[in-house]
Design a protein around this motif. Structure first.
Motif, PDB file in Angstrom:
ATOM      1  N   LYS A   1      -8.199  -2.521   7.789  1.00  0.00           N
ATOM      2  CA  LYS A   1      -8.845  -1.394   7.104  1.00  0.00           C
ATOM      3  C   LYS A   1     -10.366  -1.465   7.186  1.00  0.00           C
ATOM      4  O   LYS A   1     -11.035  -0.436   7.320  1.00  0.00           O
ATOM      5  CB  LYS A   1      -8.384  -1.340   5.643  1.00  0.00           C
ATOM      6  N   ILE A   2     -10.943  -2.670   7.123  1.00  0.00           N
ATOM      7  CA  ILE A   2     -12.396  -2.732   7.287  1.00  0.00           C
ATOM      8  C   ILE A   2     -12.766  -2.397   8.730  1.00  0.00           C
ATOM      9  O   ILE A   2     -13.813  -1.790   8.994  1.00  0.00           O
ATOM     10  CB  ILE A   2     -12.966  -4.099   6.852  1.00  0.00           C
ATOM     11  N   ALA A   3     -11.896  -2.743   9.677  1.00  0.00           N
ATOM     12  CA  ALA A   3     -12.120  -2.335  11.066  1.00  0.00           C
ATOM     13  C   ALA A   3     -12.055  -0.812  11.191  1.00  0.00           C
ATOM     14  O   ALA A   3     -12.833  -0.198  11.939  1.00  0.00           O
ATOM     15  CB  ALA A   3     -11.100  -2.983  11.984  1.00  0.00           C
ATOM     16  N   LEU A   4     -11.146  -0.180  10.461  1.00  0.00           N
ATOM     17  CA  LEU A   4     -11.042   1.282  10.464  1.00  0.00           C
ATOM     18  C   LEU A   4     -12.319   1.905   9.910  1.00  0.00           C
ATOM     19  O   LEU A   4     -12.777   2.944  10.401  1.00  0.00           O
ATOM     20  CB  LEU A   4      -9.829   1.710   9.638  1.00  0.00           C
ATOM     21  N   GLU A   5     -12.906   1.292   8.891  1.00  0.00           N
ATOM     22  CA  GLU A   5     -14.146   1.819   8.337  1.00  0.00           C
ATOM     23  C   GLU A   5     -15.283   1.694   9.351  1.00  0.00           C
ATOM     24  O   GLU A   5     -16.131   2.589   9.465  1.00  0.00           O
ATOM     25  CB  GLU A   5     -14.472   1.127   7.021  1.00  0.00           C
TER      26      GLU A   5
ATOM     27  N   ILE B   1      -8.999   4.629  -0.636  1.00  0.00           N
ATOM     28  CA  ILE B   1      -8.191   4.682  -1.856  1.00  0.00           C
ATOM     29  C   ILE B   1      -8.430   3.406  -2.652  1.00  0.00           C
ATOM     30  O   ILE B   1      -8.023   2.323  -2.252  1.00  0.00           O
ATOM     31  CB  ILE B   1      -6.702   4.866  -1.524  1.00  0.00           C
ATOM     32  N   ASP B   2      -9.134   3.549  -3.780  1.00  0.00           N
ATOM     33  CA  ASP B   2      -9.485   2.384  -4.584  1.00  0.00           C
ATOM     34  C   ASP B   2      -9.052   2.536  -6.037  1.00  0.00           C
ATOM     35  O   ASP B   2      -9.645   1.967  -6.949  1.00  0.00           O
ATOM     36  CB  ASP B   2     -10.983   2.088  -4.496  1.00  0.00           C
TER      37      ASP B   2
ATOM     38  N   VAL C   1      -8.096   7.153   6.514  1.00  0.00           N
ATOM     39  CA  VAL C   1      -7.720   6.743   5.160  1.00  0.00           C
ATOM     40  C   VAL C   1      -7.723   5.222   5.073  1.00  0.00           C
ATOM     41  O   VAL C   1      -6.976   4.533   5.767  1.00  0.00           O
ATOM     42  CB  VAL C   1      -6.340   7.307   4.779  1.00  0.00           C
ATOM     43  N   SER C   2      -8.594   4.701   4.202  1.00  0.00           N
ATOM     44  CA  SER C   2      -8.753   3.268   4.037  1.00  0.00           C
ATOM     45  C   SER C   2      -8.260   2.842   2.654  1.00  0.00           C
ATOM     46  O   SER C   2      -7.567   3.592   1.963  1.00  0.00           O
ATOM     47  CB  SER C   2     -10.222   2.879   4.250  1.00  0.00           C
ATOM     48  N   SER C   3      -8.616   1.636   2.266  1.00  0.00           N
ATOM     49  CA  SER C   3      -8.087   1.022   1.050  1.00  0.00           C
ATOM     50  C   SER C   3      -9.117   0.079   0.454  1.00  0.00           C
ATOM     51  O   SER C   3      -9.979  -0.462   1.159  1.00  0.00           O
ATOM     52  CB  SER C   3      -6.811   0.249   1.402  1.00  0.00           C
TER      53      SER C   3
END
Length: 276
Positions: free
Chosen positions: A168-172, A194-195, A149-151
């Motif tokens: 979060k970009i690292a998570l992507e 989640i945007d 789950v990102s943002s």
């Protein structure tokens, strides 16, 4: 009559399950018959500032028709993550899916205290990496699924959330990389970004002056996450915008027909400042 239960006999780990999107996802999975390991720090005996505990969520999963298991875990500690996975395996005997939802954020950009920067990455990025690594053999046995789950904060600078956005970009990146690595194991790995503004307790606390009446419920995000878990393992390596996914698939009706700006546009990202 209870609705069909497509997750019957399937075991799902949901991190950050004491409140917000994690709690809503656990409950929706329970409604569909899943056994859900509800993972977070907050318990009935050890509560945190925000409301909600893993024990409360596990009881809600049971009431919804699934089987809830409260698994207290400090995700900033690698040994605790390993113990969590071992607890789930000992209790349920297998793992079908992993939802890496837990996250923290602290106010501060270049001046953020190093210990808080490191804690942000420990929970938001390192914990999903370790959980993926530890769950891999168990997921491979069951053609498993992973949703990270990102943002919207992954895509642009939202002061004072620089470290959160970086994590979060690292998570992507972890998502697309692990999707390629785990394809041979028939494990699907996808990202749910989640945007749009979601009325979780943490997001609302971070934006106390916003008009929360326009925000969608956590159940909407949970619907999208569970939809992704329901797809075949050939659906993998996707970085899905919550809004774009709703429009394309006709799910999450509360936002699917909102014909506002594309969530990837600078205007839309600016409007979301501080909300994700």
């Amino acid at each position: 009559m209870r609705e069909a239960q497509p997750f019957k006999n399937r075991v799902v780990i949901v991190t950050g399950a004491s409140r917000g999107v994690g709690r809503a996802t656990a409950i929706r999975l329970g409604e569909q018959g899943a056994a859900v390991a509800c993972v977070a720090r907050a318990t009935d005996a050890t509560r945190l500032k925000l409301p909600g505990t893993v024990d409360e969520t596990a009881r809600a999963v049971n009431a919804a028709g699934g089987e809830g298991l409260a698994v207290p875990c400090d995700l900033s500690k690698p040994d605790r993550i390993e113990a969590m996975v071992n607890t789930v395996m000992a209790h349920f005997g297998g793992i079908d899916a992993l939802v890496n939802n837990a996250a923290v954020t602290f106010a501060g950009d270049l001046d953020l205290e190093l210990k808080r920067y490191e804690l942000t990455f420990a929970i938001n990025t390192t914990a999903p990496l370790l959980a993926t690594r530890l769950c891999r053999p168990h997921l491979a046995d069951r053609n498993g699924r992973i949703v990270n789950v990102s943002s919207a904060a992954a895509l642009a600078f939202y002061s004072p959330m620089m470290a959160y956005g970086m994590s979060k970009i690292a998570l992507e990146h972890l998502t697309v990389s692990s999707a390629a690595i785990l394809a041979g194991d028939k494990i699907a790995v996808n990202c749910f970004r989640i945007d749009t503004a979601v009325a979780s307790e943490g997001f609302m606390m971070n934006s106390p002056d916003a008009d929360h009446s326009t925000w969608v419920s956590t159940a909407v995000a949970a619907e999208g996450i569970v939809w992704m878990l329901s797809q075949p393992t050939t659906y993998t390596g996707r970085l899905e915008s919550m809004v774009a996914l709703a429009r394309r698939e006709g799910i999450m009706a509360e936002i699917a027909h909102n014909r506002g700006p594309d969530p990837s546009s600078p205007w839309s990202l600016d409007r979301a400042r501080g909300l994700a």
